[in-house]
Design an enzyme around this catalytic site. Structure first.
Site, PDB file in Angstrom:
ATOM      1  N   VAL A 156       0.815  -1.220   0.000  1.00 27.68           N
ATOM      2  CA  VAL A 156       0.000   0.000   0.000  1.00 27.68           C
ATOM      3  C   VAL A 156       0.848   1.269   0.000  1.00 27.68           C
ATOM      4  O   VAL A 156       0.323   2.368  -0.165  1.00 27.68           O
ATOM      5  CB  VAL A 156      -0.967   0.024   1.209  1.00 27.68           C
ATOM      6  CG1 VAL A 156      -2.013  -1.061   1.077  1.00 27.68           C
ATOM      7  CG2 VAL A 156      -0.223  -0.110   2.532  1.00 27.68           C
ATOM      8  N   ASP A 186       8.298  15.896  12.269  1.00 32.83           N
ATOM      9  CA  ASP A 186       7.998  15.797  10.833  1.00 32.83           C
ATOM     10  C   ASP A 186       6.488  15.771  10.604  1.00 32.83           C
ATOM     11  O   ASP A 186       5.984  14.980   9.808  1.00 32.83           O
ATOM     12  CB  ASP A 186       8.657  14.551  10.237  1.00 32.83           C
ATOM     13  CG  ASP A 186       8.753  14.616   8.701  1.00 32.83           C
ATOM     14  OD1 ASP A 186       8.652  15.732   8.141  1.00 32.83           O
ATOM     15  OD2 ASP A 186       8.914  13.560   8.070  1.00 32.83           O
ATOM     16  N   ARG A 206       5.261   2.816  -0.480  1.00 34.57           N
ATOM     17  CA  ARG A 206       6.690   2.526  -0.610  1.00 34.57           C
ATOM     18  C   ARG A 206       7.463   3.837  -0.600  1.00 34.57           C
ATOM     19  O   ARG A 206       7.039   4.837  -1.160  1.00 34.57           O
ATOM     20  CB  ARG A 206       6.947   1.781  -1.927  1.00 34.57           C
ATOM     21  CG  ARG A 206       8.419   1.483  -2.232  1.00 34.57           C
ATOM     22  CD  ARG A 206       8.550   0.756  -3.560  1.00 34.57           C
ATOM     23  NE  ARG A 206       8.049  -0.595  -3.475  1.00 34.57           N
ATOM     24  CZ  ARG A 206       8.804  -1.668  -3.254  1.00 34.57           C
ATOM     25  NH1 ARG A 206      10.101  -1.531  -3.085  1.00 34.57           N
ATOM     26  NH2 ARG A 206       8.268  -2.868  -3.210  1.00 34.57           N
ATOM     27  N   GLY A 207       8.602   3.821   0.091  1.00 31.32           N
ATOM     28  CA  GLY A 207       9.476   4.990   0.114  1.00 31.32           C
ATOM     29  C   GLY A 207      10.909   4.528   0.230  1.00 31.32           C
ATOM     30  O   GLY A 207      11.196   3.327   0.222  1.00 31.32           O
ATOM     31  N   SER A 208      11.820   5.501   0.362  1.00 26.80           N
ATOM     32  CA  SER A 208      13.233   5.142   0.474  1.00 26.80           C
ATOM     33  C   SER A 208      13.504   4.411   1.787  1.00 26.80           C
ATOM     34  O   SER A 208      14.489   3.691   1.932  1.00 26.80           O
ATOM     35  CB  SER A 208      14.088   6.408   0.405  1.00 26.80           C
ATOM     36  OG  SER A 208      13.689   7.326   1.409  1.00 26.80           O
ATOM     37  N   TYR A 209      12.583   4.578   2.736  1.00 22.47           N
ATOM     38  CA  TYR A 209      12.773   4.066   4.083  1.00 22.47           C
ATOM     39  C   TYR A 209      12.224   2.644   4.253  1.00 22.47           C
ATOM     40  O   TYR A 209      12.762   1.846   5.025  1.00 22.47           O
ATOM     41  CB  TYR A 209      12.094   5.069   5.025  1.00 22.47           C
ATOM     42  CG  TYR A 209      11.930   4.697   6.464  1.00 22.47           C
ATOM     43  CD1 TYR A 209      12.958   4.137   7.201  1.00 22.47           C
ATOM     44  CD2 TYR A 209      10.725   4.964   7.120  1.00 22.47           C
ATOM     45  CE1 TYR A 209      12.798   3.848   8.544  1.00 22.47           C
ATOM     46  CE2 TYR A 209      10.564   4.682   8.453  1.00 22.47           C
ATOM     47  CZ  TYR A 209      11.599   4.112   9.161  1.00 22.47           C
ATOM     48  OH  TYR A 209      11.441   3.825  10.486  1.00 22.47           O
TER      49      TYR A 209
END
Length: 341
Positions: free
Chosen positions: A14, A164, A16-19
């Site tokens: 569901v 953040d 996705r990121g660099s992390y």
């Protein structure tokens, strides 16, 4: 998750990121839906973000309806899986802590290390997606402001500075009441940049005030960062500033296009010629700058206008703390009886 009898079934990706990667999953025993975030611990930065999130969420001893809840954290090394506990003496856990502290991999890089976070599943996307796909609603605005201020007061009471806050990091659980749809529940998420303020050395039994806990690492997302964060000397009042940007943008539907993703995002800013500049950056250059609130040609509740101006004050000492903010928003909501859309 990868043992002979997995506890969860991954259904679909569901996010996705660099992390990391987030999946919708089912608990096999109960068929309950959960979100599972898989983080590959192949770089010190990933390990540090993962541990910050784990430390923050595992430090909370009670649950809050508007803060994402961590069910459990699983540490996987190759084919071996173990539940991770804060302060554990596990050699695998200690290797991750050492990696985070030293900024270099402290375990065999040939091994595949993963952390799996099991959390609440939110079925309504994030705050950007939800609000920008619907017509403005005073009822929703009021509900969201109350939920966000309650969540922030809870976090600050638990000595957590988020660092953040932005609509991308606020998730939506859609509510249903009777035959219609209730106002959704917000969940503040993504604690990878958060900071847990530890007790002072003088009296370790006395919890430290997040408004006296000074941080020096400039982090966050430009459009939501307070002026003092750009300078690298700030407290939890930076979270108040970020929430002020979010609330102002929500009330007036102020958006900008993210330069990297090209997505439309909620966020207020200052115009300088043809350029748009983050409010915090503009206030850093000119602390006496008067913010035009409301920026669009429509009326805004006078008490709301004053509160946003205080939340976005250049001097953090002029901003309300999270507890005063929650109380004032409750008073504004109940004095403003017009809940119509």
């Amino acid at each position: 998750m990868v043992s002979s009898q997995p506890k969860y079934d991954l259904i679909r990706e569901v996010g996705r990121g660099s992390y990391g990667v987030v999946y919708e999953a089912l608990v096999r025993r109960t068929c309950a839906r959960v979100a599972v975030k898989k983080i590959r611990c192949h770089a010190p930065e990933n390990v540090e973000l993962a541990l910050r999130e784990f430390w923050a969420l595992s430090s909370i001893k009670s649950q809050h309806p508007n803060v994402i809840h961590l069910e459990e954290c699983i540490l996987q090394k190759d084919g071996m899986v173990q539940k991770m506990a804060h302060g554990s003496g596990s050699s695998l856990y200690l290797q991750l802590v050492e990696t985070s502290l030293k900024g270099e991999i402290a375990f065999d890089p040939r091994s595949a290390y993963y952390l799996w976070f099991v959390m609440d599943f939110c079925d309504g996307g994030d705050m950007n997606e939800y609000l920008l796909s619907r017509k403005p609603s005073r009822r929703t605005n009021t509900s969201f402001m109350l939920q966000l201020s309650s969540a922030l007061a809870f976090l600050h009471r638990n000595q957590i500075i988020h660092r953040d806050l932005k609509p991308d990091n606020i998730l939506i659980s859609r509510g249903r009441a009777g035959g219609g749809e209730a106002e959704p529940t917000l969940k503040v998420a993504d604690f990878g940049l958060s900071k847990v303020c530890s007790a002072s050395g003088q009296n370790p039994e006395e919890p430290v005030s997040v408004n006296k806990c000074f941080l020096s690492t400039a982090c966050g997302s430009d459009f939501y960062m307070a002026p003092e964060v750009w300078e690298g000397h700030y407290t939890a009042k930076a979270d108040i500033f970020a929430l002020g940007i979010i609330i102002w943008a929500m009330l007036e539907r102020i958006t900008f296009i993210d330069s990297e993703t090209k997505k439309e995002l909620l966020g207020s800013y200052v115009r300088q010629g043809t350029a748009i500049v983050p409010v915090g950056e503009a206030l850093l250059e000119n602390p006496k700058m008067e913010l035009l609130i409301p920026v669009k040609k429509k009326s805004m509740n006078g008490r709301m206008k004053q509160l946003i101006k205080e939340m976005l004050a250049a001097n953090p000492q002029d901003r309300p703390d999270a507890f005063e903010l929650e109380l004032r928003l409750v008073n504004i909501a109940f004095r403003d009886s017009s809940w119509d859309t």
